[in-house]
Enzyme design. Sequence first.
Site, PDB file in Angstrom:
ATOM      1  N   GLU A 176      -4.276   8.456   1.283  1.00 11.12           N
ATOM      2  CA  GLU A 176      -3.481   7.227   1.317  1.00 11.12           C
ATOM      3  C   GLU A 176      -2.026   7.585   1.081  1.00 11.12           C
ATOM      4  OE1 GLU A 176      -4.862   3.250   0.361  1.00 11.12           O
ATOM      5  OE2 GLU A 176      -6.483   4.195  -0.749  1.00 11.12           O
TER       6      GLU A 176
ATOM      7  N   GLU B 109      -6.708   4.658 -11.543  1.00  8.72           N
ATOM      8  CA  GLU B 109      -6.779   3.457 -10.705  1.00  8.72           C
ATOM      9  C   GLU B 109      -7.807   2.467 -11.234  1.00  8.72           C
ATOM     10  OE1 GLU B 109      -8.232   4.309  -6.786  1.00  8.72           O
ATOM     11  OE2 GLU B 109      -7.374   2.482  -5.946  1.00  8.72           O
TER      12      GLU B 109
HETATM   13  C1  BGC Z   1      -4.703   1.363  -3.032  1.00  6.07           C
HETATM   14  C2  BGC Z   1      -4.110   0.398  -3.991  1.00  6.07           C
HETATM   15  C3  BGC Z   1      -3.813  -0.866  -3.295  1.00  6.07           C
HETATM   16  C4  BGC Z   1      -5.126  -1.394  -2.847  1.00  6.07           C
HETATM   17  C5  BGC Z   1      -5.038  -2.736  -2.225  1.00  6.07           C
HETATM   18  C6  BGC Z   1      -5.964   0.800  -2.528  1.00  6.07           C
HETATM   19  O1  BGC Z   1      -6.598   1.599  -1.637  1.00  6.07           O
HETATM   20  O2  BGC Z   1      -4.853   2.607  -3.581  1.00  6.07           O
HETATM   21  O3  BGC Z   1      -3.536   0.784  -5.084  1.00  6.07           O
HETATM   22  O4  BGC Z   1      -3.002  -1.755  -3.925  1.00  6.07           O
HETATM   23  O5  BGC Z   1      -5.806  -0.486  -2.034  1.00  6.07           O
HETATM   24  O6  BGC Z   1      -6.146  -3.058  -1.599  1.00  6.07           O
END
Ligand code: BGC
Length: 846
Positions: free
Chosen positions: A441, A717
């Site tokens: 990402e 996360e």
């Molecule tokens: C990201 C996030 C993001 C989220 C929103 C994720 O894959 O890592 O931090 O805000 O998706 O859906």
Amino acid sequence: MLKIAELQIQHQSNGCITDSRPEIRFVLQSDIQGEELEKAVISTEDWKMETTEQLNNIYTGPMRPFTDYRVCVTATGRSGEQARASACFMTGRLDQPWIGRWITDKGYIFAKGTSPAPMCFKKEFVCKTTVKHAWICCTALGIYEIYLNGKKVGKDYFAPGFTSYEDQIQYQIYDITAMLGTENSLKAIVGGGWAAGSMLHRRISHISCDRQAFLAEIYVEYTDGTRDIIKTDSTWQVSEDGPVRMAEWYDGETYDATVLDEDIVWKAADITSVRKAPKLLAQYGEPVRVIEVKTPVSVFKSSGGEWIYDFGQNFAGVIAIRVKKAKKGQTLVFRHAEILMQGELFVKSLRTAKATVTYICKEGEQTYSPHFTYMGFRYVGMRGIHPEDIEVSAYVLHANMPETGTFSCSHAGLVRLYENIRWSAKSNFVDIPTDCPQRDERLGWTGDIAVFSSTAVCMFDMSRFFDKWLLDVSAQQGKGGGFPVVIPKQGMNFTIAVSCWGDCCVLVPWAEYLARGDKRLLKRQYPTMKKYLKAAEFWCRFMSLGKEARYIWKRGFHFGDWCAPEGDMRKWMKKGKWTATAYFANSCKIVSQVAEILEKKEEAFRYRSLYHRIEKAYRKVFTDGNGKLLEEFQTGYILPLHFGMVSEEEGKNMAKNLVRLIHENGNRLSTGFPATPYILFALSDYGYLEEAYKLLLQEECPGWMYEVKTGATTIWERWDALRPDGSVNLGRLDGKEGADEKNSGMVSFNHYAYGAVGDWFYKRIIGIEAVSSGYQKFRIAPKPGGGLTEAEGSIKTPYGTIVSSWKIADKKFKLYVKVPVSTVCEVEMPDGTKYEARSGEYVFVC
Ligand code: BGC
């Protein structure tokens, strides 16, 4: 004595500025208590202004391209003392058209979904006589580095940086005077980067161009007054045969040191053009640089046979190796990971990202470090060489924003938590605000920075970083007022107003404005804010009947209580109507204040009334009218409490209900991205300070201190990224265990969103909070608790450094504060006594 401690032009001293009117600001220091600026004269050779302000002084003098301007400031304090300082800025090209042409290799084709091999460009040129001054202006589609006579020019990584390439591309200017000889060879290596390389787990490539392209102009001024301009055109040569064989954000880099210069087959470069007509602007963001060098804290051999280096800290960067001896062709492989499982690198959470560096040695001693990729890692696994024959270190890479905040206290866990927040910020400010630095990402997710921005602006001077990113936020706003969920969107083109994520367009510039007081940013971003609120209003009204329903934002798309500890994506998203409505109200309130500052009275009034209608609707539709939610959950209370959407009585009840929910949950939080930054404020500001500390210090999962206790060195996360049983919560989107290609989950150990609690460290533990923009007026109101016996911290503001440091001893609370020149501080002691303090150092006791 009065002193000008810092003088900045467009938020930097002695830098190149973009093609707009720069802002001038300065910091004063004095040992005279209560000193403040009376007036100042700011001048250049042919321009002058008088001012009574230290910020927001706009240079309106002449601007010629590539010219150095010396700005002098003479400041006079109330005391009558005077101080002088000067600094330079250089202009870029301004409106001067480029005479260089974009060049590429039109014959080079690479497969969809992959990243291109780096493209090398070469030009030989001669300097006629003695060089007085020489510089190069260049940019690329892709990421580039230039080498002049074998030496790297400048210190930047990943230039020209990540922007919305169809709207604006930065170009860099490097002084090369000292690097030139009579005969010169300039080489540019352009990797695929964000423009051409593959992005997202879907690996979309060719997004902004079909292949890399390069554009440059070299200016050589001679002492005899003549000038040469060497520009990119078809006399340059191009090749893909260089030693960097593969470079990819996610997969890493492959470097073949056996490739010799003479092996490279060159051909004439082709002239090309870029797809749209982006503006080319002199670098206005913070460049990515090597900020720190890390050495491993330990190395061991895993049972799988890999040598594992532990750097003791999770971060974003690249390895740097010094091979002491090697055979030609010996291949070294380095894999990267954030955590270990059973003594081996754990890489499932990286999903499709291979995060691997392969280095093919030449004979003998050599050094290497990747230049066209970066990784998020703490551990490096090495094969192909024995540790005795190599030195492995690493470069920490991120945008070069100055650090402005410090924090420490008597609780070791909190100190570590603060460090974890700081490291997650560093790891995710790689040119743009990213979500994470490791998996496939590393994107500009808008929601993450929306919630983290107020912490970020305390820790770092984000002015240039945000200035750049917010320009893309405006550029990529859809016609209807929505945004892509990641900015720059690079492959994620879905554009819609999404609450909290979209509110970044209000929250980020507002946080930045409060911290640094740059009015121009607010003015520039205001139309974007308005357009977004209009979109939110549209969604509220869409198929909604009834007086209140028209102010509840339930339709459209919401991430809701994203990443809350309980439930999965579906459950988080179901909370969308609460989070969306509350965020909408809050943004209306902020935008009404922005309108007020910009002297748009009617618009300010309109947003204020809209805010009131939304907050009333929230209470009417979601609560019993007396502070109890019909469907109770922590976030549903926290947002209206912190956003001030409640009457006094209801607020008290809501806070009481929130505390009850927390107790029922075993004194643990249950919040996702939208409410986590505010939970401690909601508690402490409604009389539950001890509950706030209890939550902060909770060592069981979910909780910040749980992560610390588990050995985290960054913010995760997910609250339970590493579960109490030692397993990883891979966060599969279908709810099952394990990871496979299709059901790749979502777990990162380096996401700053939950680090937004850092704001509470500054605003409540040490108690520093801006009352007016740039901290010209501010409060120091520390809230001791949680058994802390001392805490200390500082914020470097546009007026100077504010310090708040307190200690509890012998039942006395002793507070030391430092107030910068020209500011006013309201001190509030824990017993409620208030003082007003102007510039100087003070001690208060209660
Ligand atoms: C990201 C996030 C993001 C989220 C929103 C994720 O894959 O890592 O931090 O805000 O998706 O859906």
